[in-house]
Design a protein around this motif. Structure first.
Motif, mmCIF file in Angstrom:
data_model
loop_
_atom_site.group_PDB
_atom_site.id
_atom_site.type_symbol
_atom_site.label_atom_id
_atom_site.label_comp_id
_atom_site.label_asym_id
_atom_site.label_seq_id
_atom_site.Cartn_x
_atom_site.Cartn_y
_atom_site.Cartn_z
ATOM 1 N N GLN A 190 0.621 -1.392 -0.159
ATOM 2 C CA GLN A 190 0.048 -0.012 -0.038
ATOM 3 C C GLN A 190 0.734 1.358 0.065
ATOM 4 N N LEU A 191 2.008 1.117 0.499
ATOM 5 C CA LEU A 191 3.104 2.275 0.489
ATOM 6 C C LEU A 191 3.291 2.604 -0.861
ATOM 7 N N GLY A 192 3.166 1.895 -1.807
ATOM 8 C CA GLY A 192 3.478 2.280 -3.113
ATOM 9 C C GLY A 192 2.143 3.076 -3.697
ATOM 10 N N ALA A 193 1.085 2.423 -3.396
ATOM 11 C CA ALA A 193 -0.008 3.369 -3.841
ATOM 12 C C ALA A 193 -0.320 4.633 -3.031
ATOM 13 N N ILE A 194 0.010 4.674 -1.813
ATOM 14 C CA ILE A 194 0.193 6.158 -1.201
ATOM 15 C C ILE A 194 0.972 7.040 -1.624
ATOM 16 N N LEU A 195 2.170 6.573 -2.306
ATOM 17 C CA LEU A 195 3.258 7.567 -2.895
ATOM 18 C C LEU A 195 2.619 8.107 -4.448
ATOM 19 N N SER A 196 1.669 7.383 -4.973
ATOM 20 C CA SER A 196 1.192 7.735 -6.057
ATOM 21 C C SER A 196 0.324 9.086 -5.664
ATOM 22 N N VAL A 197 -0.570 8.872 -4.784
ATOM 23 C CA VAL A 197 -1.381 9.924 -4.423
ATOM 24 C C VAL A 197 -0.459 11.291 -4.170
ATOM 25 N N VAL A 198 0.498 11.199 -3.423
ATOM 26 C CA VAL A 198 1.577 12.204 -3.031
ATOM 27 C C VAL A 198 1.960 12.848 -4.265
ATOM 28 N N VAL A 199 2.462 11.894 -5.140
ATOM 29 C CA VAL A 199 3.129 12.537 -6.488
ATOM 30 C C VAL A 199 2.118 13.075 -7.318
ATOM 31 N N LEU A 200 1.045 12.475 -7.375
ATOM 32 C CA LEU A 200 -0.005 12.980 -8.433
ATOM 33 C C LEU A 200 -0.471 14.380 -7.899
ATOM 34 N N TYR A 201 -0.718 14.485 -6.609
ATOM 35 C CA TYR A 201 -1.330 15.786 -5.937
ATOM 36 C C TYR A 201 -0.389 16.506 -5.077
ATOM 37 N N TYR A 202 1.083 16.702 -5.501
ATOM 38 C CA TYR A 202 2.040 17.178 -4.837
ATOM 39 C C TYR A 202 1.885 18.549 -4.416
ATOM 40 N N LYS A 203 1.277 19.261 -5.347
ATOM 41 C CA LYS A 203 0.892 20.531 -5.047
ATOM 42 C C LYS A 203 0.119 20.767 -3.664
ATOM 43 N N ARG A 204 -0.947 20.066 -3.772
ATOM 44 C CA ARG A 204 -1.759 20.035 -2.413
ATOM 45 C C ARG A 204 -1.108 19.624 -1.175
#
Length: 264
Positions: free
Chosen positions: A50-64
């Motif tokens: 799930q850590l990999g999935a978490i990182l995808s959110v952080v990368v896609l929405y990094y500005k937020r």
């Protein structure tokens, strides 16, 4: 687990983690079909990727994630109910995780709910996730607690929770994605801590499998999130509802037919 089983499970995790279809239910079916034996590392693996999935959110929405402390404060408020309930009822949750029938039933019933969600909550007021207030964040956090019952789907619970509080489908989905970061990170950290408390250590092969699994989950989750948001805005939840009904029905039928569904 062999490398191909790792690849398949990681793809499933990446696709299903942020969709309202229950990653647990899909893991049960996949692991049973592939004949993966349940052991401590396999159980840890399904949580740790799930850590990999978490990182995808952080990368896609990094500005937020870089805009304000208020953003993190709201996530903390929304995270608190799950943290409290998780600590209070951890043993009961672990018992439910051992029941494939529970997963099948909750998938099926959740699918029926998703068939009507778009009609129930069709007059949104909050069109942007950043306009969610603290009380609304807390209420969504309580909805997330429903996902402690396997098969409910954390994504489904929090998105429906957000829509019930007058969020648009997109705003509810994005808040759900963001709330997944502290929630899934905490779940993974706890699982790792328990693993080491039991005196276990990773072998070199297990470390390799975890790295591969997280990398695949990261890439697939990024694609799934982008596709899901577009689909959700255009089509809503009905297709996901029918899909859950079918998958839940398959699990229930297999279970009642005497098949040994491996819960991992």
């Amino acid at each position: 687990m062999n490398i191909w089983q790792v690849v398949i499970l990681s793809i499933i995790e990446g696709i299903t983690e942020f969709l309202p279809v229950s990653s647990t239910g899909h893991m049960i079916i996949a692991s049973s079909v592939m004949g993966i034996a349940s052991n401590d590392f396999v159980k840890l693996f399904t949580i740790a990727i799930q850590l990999g999935a978490i990182l995808s959110v952080v990368v896609l929405y990094y500005k937020r994630f870089l805009q304000s402390l208020d953003f993190y404060a709201k996530l903390l408020v929304a995270f608190i109910p799950a943290a409290v309930f998780g600590l209070l009822f951890s043993k009961k949750i672990d018992e439910l995780l051992e029941s494939a029938l529970t997963v099948g039933i909750t998938l099926f019933l959740g699918g029926i709910i998703l068939l009507f969600v778009d009609k129930w909550f069709n007059d949104p007021v909050v069109k942007e996730e950043k306009k969610v207030d603290y009380l609304t964040a807390l209420k969504i956090g309580f909805f997330q607690c429903l996902a402690m019952v396997p098969g409910v789907s954390r994504s489904a619970a929090t998105i429906v929770g957000g829509m019930s509080q007058k969020l648009s489908r997109k705003a509810a989905a994005e808040f759900s994605f963001f709330l997944a970061v502290p929630t899934m990170f905490a779940a993974t950290a706890k699982k790792l801590l328990d693993f080491y408390k039991e005196g276990q250590v990773f072998t070199g092969e297990e470390v390799k499998l975890l790295l591969i699994g997280n990398a695949i989950a990261f890439i697939v989750a990024m694609l799934a999130i982008k596709t899901f948001i577009t689909f959700l805005e255009r089509r809503g939840f009905k297709l996901f509802g029918w899909y859950r009904i079918v998958i839940g029905g398959v699990i229930i039928i297999l279970y009642l037919s005497g098949h040994n569904l491996q819960v991992i």
